[in-house]
Design a protein around this motif. Structure first.
Motif, short mmCIF file in Angstrom:
data_model
loop_
_atom_site.label_atom_id
_atom_site.label_comp_id
_atom_site.label_asym_id
_atom_site.label_seq_id
_atom_site.Cartn_x
_atom_site.Cartn_y
_atom_site.Cartn_z
N VAL A 242 0.85 -1.19 0.00
CA VAL A 242 0.00 0.00 0.00
C VAL A 242 0.89 1.24 0.00
O VAL A 242 2.08 1.17 0.31
CB VAL A 242 -0.93 0.02 1.24
N PRO A 243 0.35 2.42 -0.31
CA PRO A 243 1.13 3.65 -0.17
C PRO A 243 1.49 3.89 1.29
O PRO A 243 0.71 3.57 2.20
CB PRO A 243 0.17 4.73 -0.69
N GLU A 244 2.65 4.45 1.53
CA GLU A 244 3.09 4.67 2.91
C GLU A 244 2.17 5.61 3.66
O GLU A 244 1.96 5.45 4.86
CB GLU A 244 4.52 5.20 2.95
N THR A 245 1.63 6.62 2.97
CA THR A 245 0.70 7.52 3.64
C THR A 245 -0.47 6.74 4.23
O THR A 245 -0.90 6.99 5.36
CB THR A 245 0.17 8.57 2.65
N THR A 246 -0.98 5.78 3.49
CA THR A 246 -2.08 4.94 3.96
C THR A 246 -1.63 4.05 5.11
O THR A 246 -2.33 3.89 6.11
CB THR A 246 -2.61 4.07 2.81
N ALA A 247 -0.45 3.45 4.97
CA ALA A 247 0.06 2.54 5.99
C ALA A 247 0.24 3.25 7.33
O ALA A 247 -0.08 2.70 8.39
CB ALA A 247 1.38 1.93 5.54
N ARG A 248 0.76 4.48 7.30
CA ARG A 248 0.99 5.22 8.54
C ARG A 248 -0.32 5.56 9.23
O ARG A 248 -0.41 5.51 10.47
CB ARG A 248 1.78 6.49 8.24
N LEU A 249 -1.34 5.88 8.45
CA LEU A 249 -2.64 6.15 9.05
C LEU A 249 -3.22 4.87 9.66
O LEU A 249 -3.78 4.89 10.76
CB LEU A 249 -3.60 6.70 7.99
N ALA A 250 -3.06 3.75 8.95
CA ALA A 250 -3.60 2.48 9.42
C ALA A 250 -2.92 2.03 10.70
O ALA A 250 -3.54 1.39 11.56
CB ALA A 250 -3.47 1.41 8.34
N GLN A 251 -1.63 2.35 10.86
CA GLN A 251 -0.89 1.95 12.06
C GLN A 251 -1.48 2.55 13.34
O GLN A 251 -1.30 2.00 14.42
CB GLN A 251 0.58 2.38 11.94
N LYS A 252 -2.19 3.66 13.21
CA LYS A 252 -2.77 4.30 14.39
C LYS A 252 -3.91 3.49 14.99
O LYS A 252 -4.22 3.62 16.17
CB LYS A 252 -3.28 5.70 14.02
N THR A 253 -4.53 2.65 14.15
CA THR A 253 -5.67 1.86 14.63
C THR A 253 -5.48 0.36 14.44
O THR A 253 -6.31 -0.43 14.90
CB THR A 253 -6.96 2.28 13.90
N SER A 254 -4.39 -0.06 13.77
CA SER A 254 -4.17 -1.49 13.50
C SER A 254 -2.79 -1.90 13.99
O SER A 254 -1.84 -1.12 13.97
CB SER A 254 -4.26 -1.78 11.99
N ASP A 255 -2.67 -3.16 14.42
CA ASP A 255 -1.39 -3.68 14.91
C ASP A 255 -0.63 -4.28 13.74
O ASP A 255 -0.53 -5.49 13.59
CB ASP A 255 -1.64 -4.73 16.00
N ILE A 256 -0.09 -3.40 12.88
CA ILE A 256 0.66 -3.84 11.72
C ILE A 256 2.03 -3.17 11.72
O ILE A 256 2.24 -2.16 12.40
CB ILE A 256 -0.07 -3.50 10.39
N VAL A 257 2.95 -3.75 10.96
CA VAL A 257 4.27 -3.16 10.80
C VAL A 257 4.44 -2.75 9.34
O VAL A 257 3.80 -3.30 8.44
CB VAL A 257 5.39 -4.14 11.21
N VAL A 258 5.32 -1.78 9.12
CA VAL A 258 5.58 -1.26 7.79
C VAL A 258 7.02 -1.59 7.40
O VAL A 258 7.95 -1.30 8.17
CB VAL A 258 5.35 0.27 7.74
N VAL A 259 7.20 -2.21 6.24
CA VAL A 259 8.52 -2.59 5.74
C VAL A 259 8.75 -1.91 4.40
O VAL A 259 7.92 -2.00 3.50
CB VAL A 259 8.63 -4.12 5.58
N ALA A 260 9.88 -1.22 4.27
CA ALA A 260 10.17 -0.49 3.03
C ALA A 260 10.43 -1.47 1.88
O ALA A 260 10.99 -2.54 2.08
CB ALA A 260 11.38 0.41 3.22
N LEU A 261 10.02 -1.09 0.68
CA LEU A 261 10.38 -1.82 -0.53
C LEU A 261 11.65 -1.20 -1.10
O LEU A 261 11.75 0.02 -1.26
CB LEU A 261 9.25 -1.74 -1.56
N ASP A 262 12.64 -2.04 -1.41
CA ASP A 262 13.92 -1.55 -1.92
C ASP A 262 13.87 -1.08 -3.37
O ASP A 262 14.74 -0.34 -3.81
CB ASP A 262 14.99 -2.66 -1.82
N ASP A 263 12.88 -1.54 -4.11
CA ASP A 263 12.85 -1.31 -5.56
C ASP A 263 12.71 0.17 -5.89
O ASP A 263 11.92 0.88 -5.25
CB ASP A 263 11.70 -2.09 -6.17
N PRO A 264 13.44 0.65 -6.90
CA PRO A 264 13.35 2.07 -7.27
C PRO A 264 11.94 2.51 -7.61
O PRO A 264 11.56 3.65 -7.33
CB PRO A 264 14.28 2.17 -8.49
N TRP A 265 11.13 1.62 -8.22
CA TRP A 265 9.78 2.02 -8.61
C TRP A 265 8.86 2.23 -7.41
O TRP A 265 7.75 2.78 -7.56
CB TRP A 265 9.15 0.99 -9.56
N ALA A 266 9.30 1.81 -6.22
CA ALA A 266 8.45 1.98 -5.04
C ALA A 266 8.30 3.44 -4.64
O ALA A 266 7.30 3.82 -4.03
CB ALA A 266 9.02 1.17 -3.87
#
Length: 304
Positions: A242-266
């Motif tokens: 998902v987009p990081e902006t979405t993931a950061r918002l979701a982290q406020k209410t969900s018990d999830i972790v965010v892992v960066a994608l190494d690929d340049p297109w990310a």
């Protein structure tokens, strides 16, 4: 022959949707009424306007000519409505925007919230598309404004920077990926995925990336929103992208972790594309001005 604006608008919707049924829905007409209008237009011209197949409809040579004129006439009618609106309560109009998934979910809601509050007589129609599709459709005049990935070739369209975001992996805290700081897309392709509907722009984009690597994504669940993806990821069904902006918002209410994608297109620079800023309708110019001034700053690196 005589065609009214409803006829022309319906025909444009049918061609752009590739379906009389979907075109009728967009034009807010019953299918039977839409079919009767299309048939009446063909009888008035004395030529077929649409080629009908099991996969939908495409315009004939006569249909393409009508479509070109219909877009011009409808744009002029909309411009007239906007110009006269200034005398009867302020600027009015309807703006059509084509957007890729990143901009649609991460940035446009806030921008449009501000814009629509300032201009209560203006409405905005947004359609999600792949970036390369958007470029072609804006060039054809299907919409005045497009928002695309900065890596897409925009040919002769005018472009302006809008924002920057990146795709990230989201996983449940108990998932083996939870301890990773970053990971390449190639390492996650074989895992169970929670994704959007296969017709969504992002899901098609990821499917193409996987196919080029000779793989297919293992979509266990398909949903209609990033919020739903994050909730399903939290339940341990699989990972999501998902987009990081979405993931950061979701982290406020969900018990999830965010892992960066190494690929340049990310990392995704988002760009506004237009045929001509000077030729925009007044309402569209106001929206573009707001988007150009919007501070869509690059997100902080994952982990900060």
């Amino acid at each position: 022959m005589h065609f009214d604006l409803v006829d022309l608008g319906l025909f444009r919707h049918v061609v752009e949707a590739g379906s009389i049924t979907r075109g009728a829905e967009r034009a807010h007409l019953a299918l039977a009424a839409a079919s009767t209008r299309i048939r009446g237009m063909e009888e008035a011209i004395g030529a077929k306007l649409l080629l009908r197949t099991r996969l939908g409809v495409t315009p004939t040579a006569a249909g393409r000519t009508l479509l070109s004129h219909a877009r011009t006439i409808l744009a002029q009618a909309e411009r007239l409505r906007e110009d006269l609106g200034a005398f009867v309560g302020g600027l009015a109009g309807e703006i059509k925007v084509l957007s890729n998934t990143n901009a649609l979910t991460g940035f446009l809601p806030e921008v449009l919230g501000t814009f629509l509050a300032r201009h209560p007589n203006i409405s905005v129609e947004i359609e999600e598309r792949l970036s390369d599709e958007i470029v072609g459709l804006v060039a054809e005049g299907v919409a005045e404004i497009g928002i695309v990935a900065g890596t897409v070739e925009t040919a002769r369209l005018e472009t302006y920077p809008f924002a920057t975001d990146r795709f990230v992996v989201v996983a449940a805290r108990s998932h083996p990926l939870a301890g990773r700081g970053s990971i390449p897309f190639a390492e996650v392709m074989g895992l169970d995925f929670v994704g959007l509907d296969r017709a969504s722009a992002l899901q098609r984009f990821l499917a193409v990336k996987a196919a080029r690597a000779g793989r297919a994504l293992r979509l266990r669940v398909q949903l209609r929103s990033f919020d739903a993806v994050c909730r399903m990821v939290e339940a341990g069904v699989g990972i999501g992208i998902v987009p990081e902006t979405t993931a950061r918002l979701a982290q406020k209410t969900s018990d999830i972790v965010v892992v960066a994608l190494d690929d340049p297109w990310a990392v995704r620079d988002l760009t506004i594309c237009l045929r001509s800023y000077r030729a925009l309708a007044p309402s569209s110019r106001l929206l573009v001005d707001l988007m150009r001034d919007w501070q869509g700053r690059p997100p902080a690196p994952v982990g900060q």
